[in-house]
Write an enzyme that holds these catalytic residues in place. Structure first.
Site, PDB file in Angstrom:
ATOM      1  CG  HIS A  80      57.900   4.142  78.516  1.00 60.90           C
ATOM      2  ND1 HIS A  80      57.090   5.134  79.029  1.00 60.90           N
ATOM      3  CD2 HIS A  80      57.319   2.977  78.854  1.00 60.90           C
ATOM      4  CE1 HIS A  80      56.063   4.579  79.638  1.00 60.90           C
ATOM      5  NE2 HIS A  80      56.180   3.265  79.555  1.00 60.90           N
ATOM      6  CE1 TYR A  85      46.373   2.142  83.635  1.00 61.45           C
ATOM      7  CE2 TYR A  85      47.477   0.806  85.297  1.00 61.45           C
ATOM      8  CZ  TYR A  85      47.066   0.994  83.987  1.00 61.45           C
ATOM      9  OH  TYR A  85      47.341   0.033  83.057  1.00 61.45           O
ATOM     10  CD  GLU A 105      57.266   8.441  78.981  1.00 61.48           C
ATOM     11  OE1 GLU A 105      56.642   8.044  79.975  1.00 61.48           O
ATOM     12  OE2 GLU A 105      57.768   7.669  78.154  1.00 61.48           O
ATOM     13  CE  LYS A 141      46.121 -21.928  68.582  1.00 59.78           C
ATOM     14  NZ  LYS A 141      46.574 -21.718  69.948  1.00 59.78           N
ATOM     15  N   GLY A 176      46.122 -16.239  72.937  1.00 64.36           N
ATOM     16  CA  GLY A 176      47.343 -16.164  73.749  1.00 64.36           C
ATOM     17  C   GLY A 176      46.983 -15.882  75.202  1.00 64.36           C
TER      18      GLY A 176
END
Lengths: 306, 402
Positions: free
Chosen positions: A259, A171, A221, A43, A18
């Protein structure tokens, strides 16, 4: 050492043919990650060209593991098929004695995840990270093992473990450690979905037992109570210092903040409660992600590590 | 995705959950006809909006804001009363504890046959993220605000969990009935209701089913007098019927538009617009703006697959909000390249005739190139290297300080 993946880890990519699979497979190869092959049903027998090498495609994970000896399977499969991909990988790893599954895919139906996680939980030697996460990275001397979508170049090998529910905020945390001259042992994105595999406590436990890790940065969070539970657990079990931040202090109740899991419902899951739990557990709190570096320095100094 | 009570009850009926007969109406005339059709001495006339607290809500006139009626759910004993209540409800603004002060316009009404009640219960099914399975929660304190019950008398709330693969265990369902003090016919009724609802929860990919109140009638039947049902949007691909149940007037148009462009947007009340990549970083950006004395105007995550087009749309959406007096762009480039964002920002600013101060913070992939693009453009853009610095700058700029 590091946790769960290391420079020699052999990574298989489910969904390698993909667009996302090929793109990120190439980036991983560029970072010197040992990508050994991929899986796309129908595949098998084809090859995919990455940055420095060509890797084989298999029809099934089981076949891929047999042929390549992979110990990590990374999933870039579209949401509607992703839970089945997790189950396939879990069954295949179970037969081989264990392995790590990392699922990047966002938007998997929650009831699919309930079943997939239940399957993974039956196998003590199989671990799932994610879904809806940036993945996991262990920086090495040259590049490293990057099983995910994070930009490799911002990392450097070091002694700080990072665990986070968020992608780009991870990050940010990495950049903060770098700004005070610290590198990372392993960075784990556990993802922002309400039902996922590996949680904060699993990561803290692994970091506590990892000789390379000296301190941990934990980024939570709003939503749920994983941060509170992790804080309680840490207070009883952790000797290494932890720096914590929670995103969403200004989020309104009842609204989903990007989210799937980031929602304050019934007055529960607020950032204020989570910060409080962190403080009660002796976790060094940063109220501003730009402060993580400075708070980390203080934590390391207090522990006599700097 | 949420649906109305009347829609939830259609699903309940299909699933085998007992409900009263009722008719969905959009006009006063339909409401009066519904009364005749139901042939019940007592009927409930119920406002249909996607928010709880309807019974204790207040109806106001849309234009004048004059108070029309207390209570968005009314018990009517005659045809005339049905007419009066329907007139007071349809097209009015209903303000409840959950709607915020702006309230919601009531476009739909449900007229339902009355029922004799001997006791009111609370029942809900939802995903327990810690237990990683479906939680069934019930209480004998029905009709009340469940959050209040949870706060004051948590022991009054009983919980059972379904098995992630095998579903509801009958033994657990029987135990729940015992805890609620039910016996005989009522006990059997509850057990079969729990089985039906658990099945429906999975078949329809629900994220929540709440019945408050669930009632025991004087003949011992267990009847769902309310129905609050929501679905997992991530599963909509396997349920084409979901789209037909969607009431667009109940959703924030701008949030839907953002979603269609791959953006995740939530409007807030502040004056500083934010454009960020990543949900966690977007929340953190809002938090830091607040920390420096500002108020965020929105949450906006442009996602990992953002393009020039989606960034222009994002800018447009931020600027539609008249309260916005400044914008903070915070990008930590991973897949997204900062120079692409820089060019998109310039293009969008020119296209939209940006009038408010703009602060851009780049980090990660191509941040140096991104900053160069901004430094060399003719726009009045302020750049910063950290989030804190960027937040401080935009707060000061919106206050007219440099």
């Amino acid at each position: 050492m590091s946790i769960w993946i290391h420079e020699e880890s052999r990574v298989l990519i489910q969904g390698i043919t993909g667009k996302q699979g090929t793109f990120h497979g190439t980036k991983m190869d560029e970072y010197n990650t040992n990508v050994v092959g991929g899986v796309t049903p129908g595949k098998g027998g084809q090859f995919v060209e990455l940055q420095n090498k060509k890797v084989p495609v298999f029809n099934t994970v089981s076949e891929g593991l047999d042929e390549t000896g992979a110990d990590v399977s990374l999933i870039y499969v579209p949401a509607r098929f992703a839970a089945a991909a997790i189950v396939e990988a879990a069954d295949a790893f179970q037969e081989k004695g264990g392995g790590l599954i990392v699922c990047i895919t966002e938007g998997i139906p929650i009831l699919d995840m309930i079943k997939a996680v239940a399957r993974v939980d039956q196998y003590p030697e199989v671990r799932l990270i994610g879904p809806n996460c940036p993945g996991i990275i262990t920086p090495g001397d040259v590049g490293g093992c990057k099983a995910g979508i994070m930009p490799g170049f911002i990392h450097a090998k070091g002694r700080i473990g990072i665990v986070s529910k968020s992608g780009t905020l991870t990050y940010e945390a990495v950049a903060q450690t770098m700004s005070v001259g610290e590198g990372q042992s392993t960075c784990v994105g556990i993802g922002g979905d309400p039902v996922n595999g590996t949680g904060f406590i699993d990561c803290l436990d692994a970091f506590e037992n990892d000789p390379q890790t000296a301190a941990i940065v934990m980024i939570g969070e709003i939503g749920g109570s994983a941060e509170e539970e992790a804080a309680d657990w840490a207070a009883k079990n952790m000797t290494k210092p932890i720096v914590g931040f929670v995103a969403g202090s200004t989020a309104p109740p009842g609204k989903r903040m990007g989210h799937a899991g980031a929602i304050i419902s019934g007055g529960k899951g607020t950032a204020a409660e989570k910060f409080k739990a962190f403080e009660n557990a002796g976790i060094y709190v940063a109220r501003d992600p730009s402060e993580i570096g400075n708070v980390l320095v203080k934590a390391l100094k207090d522990a006599g590590l700097r | 995705m949420n649906i109305h009570e009347y829609q939830g009850k259609i699903l309940f009926k299909q699933a085998g959950v007992k409900v009263q007969d009722g008719v969905h109406c959009k006009t006063v005339e339909e409401a009066v006809n519904a009364y005749d059709y139901l042939d019940s001495k007592v009927v409930a006339v119920k406002s249909q909006i996607h928010a709880g607290g309807r019974g204790k809500g207040t109806l106001y006139d849309q234009e004048t804001d004059n108070l029309i009626m207390e209570g968005g759910v009314k018990i009517a004993f005659s045809r005339d009363e049905v007419k009066e209540y329907a007139q007071n409800i349809i097209g009015r603004k209903l303000v409840t504890k959950q709607t915020g002060s702006g309230g919601k316009i009531v476009n739909n009404l449900y007229v339902e046959a009355g029922c004799s009640i001997t006791h009111e219960y609370y029942l809900a099914l939802l995903v327990d993220r810690e237990a990683k399975t479906i939680l069934i929660m019930a209480s004998t304190e029905g009709g009340m605000d469940i959050e209040e019950v949870a706060e004051k008398t948590p022991e009054a709330i009983h919980k059972i969990w379904t098995h992630p693969v095998d579903g509801l265990n009958e033994k657990d369902a029987l135990e729940m009935a015992d805890k609620l003090g039910l016996s005989g016919h009522s006990k059997q009724d509850l057990v079969s209701m729990l089985e039906s609802l658990s099945r429906m929860f999975i078949e329809k990919d629900c994220s929540m089913i709440e019945i408050n109140p669930l009632v025991k009638s004087d003949s011992g039947d267990m009847i769902a007098l309310d129905a609050k049902v929501s679905f997992d949007d991530n599963a909509s691909f396997r349920h084409p019927w979901m789209e037909e149940m969607r009431d667009h007037s109940e959703e924030e148009e701008v949030e839907t538009r953002a979603h269609d462009h791959g953006l995740s947007y939530v409007k807030l009340d502040g004056n500083i617009g934010c454009l960020v990549n990543g949900a966690g970083l977007a929340m953190a950006s809002m938090d830091v703006i607040k920390l420096y004395g500002g108020e965020p105007a929105n949450f906006l995550d442009i996602g990992g697959g953002a393009t020039k087009e989606s960034i222009t749309t994002a800018f447009g959406i931020i600027l539609e909000d008249d309260n916005v007096e400044g914008i903070l762009v915070n990008i930590f480039g991973g897949i997204i390249q900062c120079d692409m964002v820089a060019r998109s920002v310039i293009e969008a600013s020119n296209e939209l005739g940006l009038q408010v101060p703009l602060v851009v913070r780049f980090s990660g992939t191509n941040h140096i190139e991104g900053k160069e693009v901004l430094d060399n453009c003719n726009l009045d853009v302020h750049t910063s290297s950290t989030l804190a610095e960027g937040a401080e700058k935009i707060v000061n700029l919106t206050r007219g300080e440099e």
